[in-house]
Enzyme design. Structure first.
Site, PDB file in Angstrom:
ATOM      1  N   SER A   3       0.808  -1.076  -0.052  1.00  0.00           N
ATOM      2  CA  SER A   3       0.069  -0.346   0.408  1.00  0.00           C
ATOM      3  C   SER A   3       0.913   1.455  -0.207  1.00  0.00           C
ATOM      4  O   SER A   3       1.601   1.056   0.201  1.00  0.00           O
ATOM      5  CB  SER A   3      -0.861   0.223   1.317  1.00  0.00           C
ATOM      6  OG  SER A   3      -1.707   1.583   1.739  1.00  0.00           O
ATOM      7  N   TYR A  33      -2.350   0.586  10.171  1.00  0.00           N
ATOM      8  CA  TYR A  33      -2.618   0.155   8.890  1.00  0.00           C
ATOM      9  C   TYR A  33      -0.995  -0.480   7.780  1.00  0.00           C
ATOM     10  O   TYR A  33      -0.441  -1.225   7.472  1.00  0.00           O
ATOM     11  CB  TYR A  33      -3.932   0.168   7.833  1.00  0.00           C
ATOM     12  CG  TYR A  33      -3.414  -0.268   6.560  1.00  0.00           C
ATOM     13  CD1 TYR A  33      -4.249  -1.603   6.083  1.00  0.00           C
ATOM     14  CD2 TYR A  33      -3.821   0.467   5.487  1.00  0.00           C
ATOM     15  CE1 TYR A  33      -4.612  -2.365   5.072  1.00  0.00           C
ATOM     16  CE2 TYR A  33      -3.262  -0.418   3.989  1.00  0.00           C
ATOM     17  CZ  TYR A  33      -3.795  -1.728   3.999  1.00  0.00           C
ATOM     18  OH  TYR A  33      -4.102  -2.396   2.740  1.00  0.00           O
ATOM     19  N   LYS A  65       1.933  -3.376   6.575  1.00  0.00           N
ATOM     20  CA  LYS A  65       2.285  -3.791   5.489  1.00  0.00           C
ATOM     21  C   LYS A  65       3.854  -3.080   5.311  1.00  0.00           C
ATOM     22  O   LYS A  65       4.485  -4.231   4.717  1.00  0.00           O
ATOM     23  CB  LYS A  65       1.158  -2.400   3.974  1.00  0.00           C
ATOM     24  CG  LYS A  65       0.012  -3.111   3.967  1.00  0.00           C
ATOM     25  CD  LYS A  65      -0.128  -4.402   3.609  1.00  0.00           C
ATOM     26  CE  LYS A  65      -1.992  -4.243   2.807  1.00  0.00           C
ATOM     27  NZ  LYS A  65      -1.593  -6.137   3.014  1.00  0.00           N
TER      28      LYS A  65
END
Length: 338
Positions: A126, A150, A154
């Site tokens: 991402s 988040y 990643k």
């Protein structure tokens, strides 16, 4: 004989569209999904679009026994790892669940791949790994400083993959840093189907337009952007799906470790997207301004030079087509896959 690819999270938004791209390019696929934020009906629709059947399993990547059995049944040439929790808001509220699903599940998968000598992987990462410190446009060499749980999850998987290739050069891995996937397959049969109030802009707009939500909340209108609203790089999900196929093919031709941005290479503000969607759908989208959310950045978009040069990939679909396809999906499926 067709090569067989495992697609984790293959019933999800990115996964379903990527499955269609792989099937169209004469791969066999096997899908693994725990359906925590997806639905089996999506896979039936993929089969309908592709005109081909494929095998799928309901399993969690953290269930090592189940995943071991799947690998024992098949001879995979590679893995497209799309599984994971993607809600930034939910990750902030429950970081342990995010790390468990995004990091622990990846470790379990990689260990199983290693035992079965399957060492080709395309990983769904991402643009959130960049954070606020990078200059726009984001390049693959830009500093990584994610400011969300988040994004950090990643980045941790990316770090693991880098270390893995450094320790064992027989691994071939492509890390794809998505920007903002939107749109849907042109058939209207599959698209983004979030649980609850959407955390991403396009499904939020769609649900307002279809009457499921009263208005769109625009978080922040005082950013240093042309109209004060946040600017993002939106890329059509089918363009993104093609990027997965090309990355998988590239790994067979040029082994090693590859990190690539997948985006349109330009930004659109929230209000620009709203106006484009109204033009595409013929529906008004009422909105209200709300305070900025923690972790939100005013403006970012991708430098896609590497994707063009190495993968021969560039986004083909513009904002209007993204909106048309999103509205077709939502208007034909107001309640998603129910």
């Amino acid at each position: 004989m067709r090569q067989q690819v495992l697609v984790t999270g293959g019933a999800g938004y990115i996964g379903t569209h990527t499955c269609i791209e792989l099937l169209a390019n004469d791969y066999d696929i096997v899908v693994v999904d725990n359906f925590s934020n997806s639905k089996p009906a999506a896979l039936s629709r993929v089969q309908k679009i592709a005109g081909r059947d494929f095998v799928w399993y309901e399993a969690d990547l953290r269930d090592r026994i189940a995943i071991e059995r799947i690998f024992a049944k098949h001879k995979f040439c590679g893995v497209l790892h799309c599984a994971g929790l993607k809600s930034i808001d939910r990750a902030e509220r429950d970081p342990l669940r995010c790390y468990e699903n995004n990091l622990e599940a990846s470790i379990s998968l990689i260990e199983t791949m290693q035992r079965h000598d399957v060492k080709r992987m395309v990983f769904s990462s991402s643009a959130t790994v960049y954070g606020e410190s990078a200059r726009v446009p984001y390049r693959e060499e830009s500093p990584l400083a994610p400011n969300t749980v988040y994004g950090r999850s990643k980045m941790m998987v990316e770090t693991l993959l880098h270390d893995l290739v450094h320790a064992d050069e027989s691994w071939n891995i492509a890390i794809l840093r998505y920007f903002n996937p939107v749109g849907a397959h042109s058939s209207g049969l599959i698209g983004e189907d979030p649980d609850g109030v959407p955390g991403n802009l396009m499904p939020y707009i769609c649900q307002v337009a279809v009457g499921k939500l009263n208005h769109l909340s625009i978080f922040g209108h005082d950013y240093p952007t042309p109209d004060g609203t946040g600017v993002r790089d939106y890329v059509h999900v089918m363009d993104l799906a093609q990027g997965h196929f090309k990355a998988l093919r590239q790994l067979s031709e040029s082994p090693g470790l590859l990190t690539v941005n997948l985006g349109a290479g330009r930004g659109y503000s929230v209000l620009e997207v709203v106006r484009a969607f109204e033009a595409a759908s013929g529906r008004k989208v009422p909105y209200r301004f709300a305070p900025r959310r923690p972790g939100d950045i005013g403006s970012y978009y991708a430098d896609v030079t590497r994707a063009t040069e190495v993968l021969n990939w560039r986004a083909q679909r513009g904002l209007l087509e993204m909106c048309v396809d999103s509205w077709r999906w939502q208007s034909q499926n107001p309640d998603g896959y129910v």
